[in-house]
Each structure stands twice: as structure tokens, then as C-alpha cells.
Design a protein around this motif. Structure first.
Motif, PDB file in Angstrom:
ATOM      1  N   LEU A  35       0.727  -0.922   0.003  1.00 36.28           N
ATOM      2  CA  LEU A  35       0.058  -0.138   0.025  1.00 36.28           C
ATOM      3  C   LEU A  35       0.846   1.485   0.026  1.00 36.28           C
TER       4      LEU A  35
ATOM      5  N   LEU B 231       2.143   1.647  -3.575  1.00 43.93           N
ATOM      6  CA  LEU B 231       0.870   2.390  -4.451  1.00 43.93           C
ATOM      7  C   LEU B 231       0.734   3.861  -4.177  1.00 43.93           C
TER       8      LEU B 231
ATOM      9  N   ARG C 150      -3.338  -2.012  -7.899  1.00 46.56           N
ATOM     10  CA  ARG C 150      -4.590  -1.670  -7.126  1.00 46.56           C
ATOM     11  C   ARG C 150      -5.709  -2.723  -7.156  1.00 46.56           C
TER      12      ARG C 150
ATOM     13  N   TYR D 248      -7.569  -5.302  -4.718  1.00 40.45           N
ATOM     14  CA  TYR D 248      -8.770  -5.396  -4.407  1.00 40.45           C
ATOM     15  C   TYR D 248      -9.353  -6.822  -4.857  1.00 40.45           C
TER      16      TYR D 248
END
Length: 281
Positions: free
Chosen positions: A256, A259, A273, A277
Motif C-alpha cells: 500500500l 501504491l 490496485r 482489490y
């Protein structure tokens, strides 16, 4: 700001023609007695008011300026001449639709991507490639045929450490478009690739090759990749760990964080991403 519409007389005609060195001058020869002129005038006025920097509407009242109309060889009304650098480049007689007129003007008007490019270059002048990147990316999406946009995007990607993306963009440049700017950016990329291949990375890669299932080594290597701005490779390693164990070590946090550090609009960020998900949801 100076009006983009001017009435032309014998006295100022030369000055108006001089202005065609700076912008396209639309000479409109008209008469209040002509129904066609009455139809065309509001269309031309609306167009030049949208592009006051690029266009000047020079209106010649042929009832008052008959000698001027004769000098331009006008034979019927309405007549429109497009003048650039003192020379006619296009024109038409009669009434045309706004769409047809815009098609004639298109070569002299700013392209949709030009504003994005100007804003991106301003950010680069301010040493802010992260803000320049998404603007160049939008410009490339709008005009993928413009090789120089891909070179500028690749250069910005290198500044942000997005080396695989820069490689991909430069590989698309045809030989005919490989100018001095392209060669300078390619040299910059080669230097960045050399700097990104550190002894620590090479050592961890060798260890991982010997123990390909060791998630601890993968996590360590991902950290080193990110430190060398090799974000895509770091994300790929961390995603492999998360597919096995979503709660392994610091992998999710590292993923994260990487990103979040990537520039807005980055294709790699969007890709990974979505992959995260799909794991989470």
C-alpha cells in the motif's frame, strides 16, 4: 485584452495583414444587404471569441470599402479569406456551417493536448515531476501518435523511478522520430537502470533464486527494489506473498505504501490496485 474582431479600412489594412504573422486572420467581406452575410457573421464572431489568442476576425464592409474589396478580388458575398503570414491559406465564398469552418481552422488552433503539455512543463520547471506525470499521461492518451509526448512522459517516468514504463514508452518510438531529445532520455534511462542494480539487490536475487519459496527473502528484495525505485518489481514480489498469505509480515503495508508513492494516473499503480482489490474482496 484586445478585441479579436476588427473593422478593416484602407487605412488599417496593412496593419491587419501584419497581424497575420502572429495569428490567423479571418477576412470577412460582408454587406448589410446580403442575407448570407447576416447568417455567417454570428458564426464567425462566436468562433473567434472562443480562440482570441489564435484568431482575428477582420471584417470588411464592402458597401463602405469597395476599393479594398476590389484589391482582394472579391467577386461575391459573403467571401471569407484565411490569411497567415501575409498570404491566403484557405477561404470560401457563400455560407458554410460552423462545423465546416472549424475543419478549415483546425490546423491553426491549439490541440486538446497542448494545454496539458503546457501545464506539465510548468510543473517540470518547478521540479515537480509527480504533478507533471499525469498531465503528460493524459496528453499521450489523447494524441498517441505524437512521439515527442511519449518521450516527455518517459523522461518524467525516469525522474519518478518508473523505469520499466519508460523502457516501454521509448521502445514505441520509431527510428524516424529518434531525435536528440529521445537519445538524451534513452541515455538517462540507461544510467538509471545501472544505478538501480545494486550489490544488495543482486545478492538477494541470487538467494531467492536458490530458495524461490522464501517469503522473507521476497519481502527483503521488495524493500530493496523500492529503494532503487523499481516499484513494479517490488509490487510483483509483494503480490505473490499476499496471494499466499494476506497477513504475512509487513507485505500488505509495504504494498500500500508503494501504491501511495506512485504518481497520479500511473498505469502500474492502477493495475496493482485492481489486483489487490480482487484479493481483498
Amino acid at each position: 485584452m484586445q478585441s479579436p474582431i476588427v473593422d478593416v479600412t484602407i487605412q488599417n489594412a496593412r496593419e491587419v495583414l501584419e497581424q497575420s504573422k502572429n495569428q490567423l486572420v479571418i477576412f470577412q467581406f460582408h454587406s448589410a444587404r446580403s442575407e448570407g452575410c447576416q447568417q455567417l457573421s454570428p458564426v464567425l464572431k462566436a468562433i473567434v471569441q472562443r480562440y482570441p489568442q489564435q484568431l482575428l476576425l477582420a471584417r470588411v464592409d464592402c458597401d463602405q470599402q469597395q476599393d479594398l474589396a476590389m484589391q482582394f478580388g472579391v467577386q461575391s458575398l459573403p467571401t471569407v479569406m484565411l490569411i497567415k503570414d501575409g498570404r491566403p491559406v484557405d477561404g470560401f465564398a457563400g455560407v458554410e456551417t460552423e462545423q465546416a469552418i472549424m475543419a478549415r481552422l483546425q490546423p491553426y488552433l491549439p490541440k486538446p493536448e497542448d494545454e496539458l503539455i503546457a501545464r506539465a512543463q510548468q510543473y517540470l520547471a518547478e521540479q515537480n515531476p509527480a504533478e507533471a506525470y499525469p498531465l503528460f499521461k493524459q496528453a499521450v492518451d489523447i494524441a498517441p501518435e505524437r512521439a515527442e509526448l511519449k518521450v516527455w512522459l518517459a523522461d518524467t517516468a525516469i525522474s519518478l523511478g518508473q523505469l520499466p514504463q519508460a523502457q516501454s514508452l521509448l521502445a514505441e518510438i520509431r527510428l524516424a522520430d529518434q531525435d536528440s531529445v529521445y537519445k538524451a532520455v534513452l541515455a538517462k534511462l540507461e544510467l538509471a537502470l545501472e544505478a538501480a542494480d545494486t550489490p544488495e539487490i543482486r545478492a538477494l536475487e541470487q538467494k531467492l533464486a536458490a530458495s524461490p519459496d522464501d517469503n522473507s527473502l521476497k519481502e527483503q528484495l521488495a524493500v530493496q527494489y523500492q529503494a532503487a525505485q523499481r516499484s513494479e518489481e517490488a509490487l510483483a514480489l509483494l503480490l505473490g506473498i499476499l496471494r499466499q498469505d494476506l497477513n504475512y509480515g509487513d507485505s500488505k503495508k509495504l504494498f500500500l505504501d508503494i501504491l501511495a508513492a506512485l504518481p497520479k494516473g500511473d498505469a502500474v499503480a492502477s493495475q496493482y490496485r485492481r489486483k489487490l482489490y480482487s484479493l481483498l474482496y
